[in-house]
Scaffold this motif. Structure first.
Motif, PDB file in Angstrom:
ATOM      1  N   PHE A   6       0.838  -1.188   0.000  1.00 56.84           N
ATOM      2  CA  PHE A   6       0.000   0.000   0.000  1.00 56.84           C
ATOM      3  C   PHE A   6       0.877   1.243   0.000  1.00 56.84           C
TER       4      PHE A   6
ATOM      5  N   GLN B 214       0.777   5.337   0.880  1.00 53.43           N
ATOM      6  CA  GLN B 214       0.010   6.307   1.643  1.00 53.43           C
ATOM      7  C   GLN B 214       0.689   7.667   1.627  1.00 53.43           C
TER       8      GLN B 214
ATOM      9  N   LYS C 204      -3.766  11.021   3.757  1.00 55.38           N
ATOM     10  CA  LYS C 204      -4.638  10.274   2.854  1.00 55.38           C
ATOM     11  C   LYS C 204      -4.782   8.825   3.286  1.00 55.38           C
ATOM     12  N   ALA C 205      -5.801   8.165   2.730  1.00 52.59           N
ATOM     13  CA  ALA C 205      -5.983   6.748   2.989  1.00 52.59           C
ATOM     14  C   ALA C 205      -4.968   5.935   2.182  1.00 52.59           C
ATOM     15  N   PRO C 206      -4.601   4.772   2.667  1.00 53.08           N
ATOM     16  CA  PRO C 206      -3.712   3.901   1.887  1.00 53.08           C
ATOM     17  C   PRO C 206      -4.349   3.516   0.553  1.00 53.08           C
TER      18      PRO C 206
ATOM     19  N   LEU D 156      -4.011   0.538  -2.545  1.00 53.10           N
ATOM     20  CA  LEU D 156      -3.475  -0.764  -2.915  1.00 53.10           C
ATOM     21  C   LEU D 156      -2.651  -0.648  -4.190  1.00 53.10           C
TER      22      LEU D 156
ATOM     23  N   TYR E 215       3.482   0.435   2.906  1.00 52.95           N
ATOM     24  CA  TYR E 215       3.224  -0.623   3.887  1.00 52.95           C
ATOM     25  C   TYR E 215       3.005  -1.954   3.180  1.00 52.95           C
TER      26      TYR E 215
END
Lengths: 110, 121
Positions: free
Chosen positions: A38, A40, A44-46, A48, A89
């Motif tokens: 991921f 990020q 912000k949101a992660p 994919l 991540y």
């Protein structure tokens, strides 16, 4: 179940390639081909970027690639661009319906 | 286009229960193709998977939180929720809800924007 191990930071210059490692155990990465990565950006949101070790979701640049050897998975970003600067991540299945994340790696584009 | 959106209180007192809801739009939460999960991120720290739920109500949780967490699903409202009991300051985090491919563990492909929950008196 401990978090997967990632380097705290990596860096590279525009146009170069960088690789981020994610080390687990024989109970997670070493056994299952369910490793995701991921991206990020701050606040912000992660997002994919890679799933099932090597697969890219639709819309993700082919500059991003994934691999695995033994208990370690890797994310390689080629042709580094300024917009790639972000936290990355890894995440793996750890058996008995459990998922575990890595501690995260900050990528700096010099 | 699928959207997921977290909602709930941004401030919870220590020892109380944190309750959040995720509303799904653009697709049915009753699809057998997906699981629905909660992930959290303490300020300045990494991601932690909390748990996931299937449309049937089947759940699975992070063992480190299992004694305090309950995830449920309401297919009639296209929502799923998380309750975390006996919270402490260590539970202060941005909480995300996300969709996961049913046949692919760790494949969280759609995420909400996240909601910051602070545990403080």
């Amino acid at each position: 179940q401990s978090a997967l191990t990632q380097p705290a930071s990596v860096s590279g210059s525009p146009g170069q390639s960088v690789t981020i490692s994610c080390t687990g155990t024989s109970s997670d990465i070493g056994t299952y081909n369910f490793v995701s990565w991921f991206q990020q950006h701050p606040g912000k949101a992660p997002k994919l970027m890679i799933y099932e070790v090597t697969k890219r979701p639709s819309g993700v640049s082919n500059r991003f690639s994934g691999s695995k050897s033994g208990n370690t998975a890797s994310l390689t970003i080629s042709g580094l661009q300024a917009e790639d600067e972000a936290d990355y991540y890894c995440c793996s299945y750890a058996g008995i319906r459990m998922e575990v994340f890595g501690g995260g790696t900050k990528l700096t584009v010099l | 286009q699928l959207q997921v959106q977290e909602s709930g209180p941004g401030l919870v007192k220590p020892s109380e229960t944190l309750s959040l809801t995720c509303t799904v739009s653009g697709d049915s939460i009753s699809s057998s193709n997906y699981y629905w999960g909660w992930i959290r991120q303490p300020p300045g720290k990494g991601l932690e998977w909390i748990g996931s739920v299937y449309y049937s109500g089947s759940t699975y949780y992070n063992p480190s939180l299992k004694s305090r967490v309950t995830i449920s699903i309401d297919t009639s409202k296209n929502q799923f929720s998380v309750n975390l009991s006996s919270v402490t300051a260590a539970d202060t985090a941005v909480y995300y809800c996300a969709r996961r491919y049913g046949s692919c563990y760790s494949c969280f492909d759609y995420w909400g924007q996240g909601i910051l929950v602070t545990v403080s008196s």
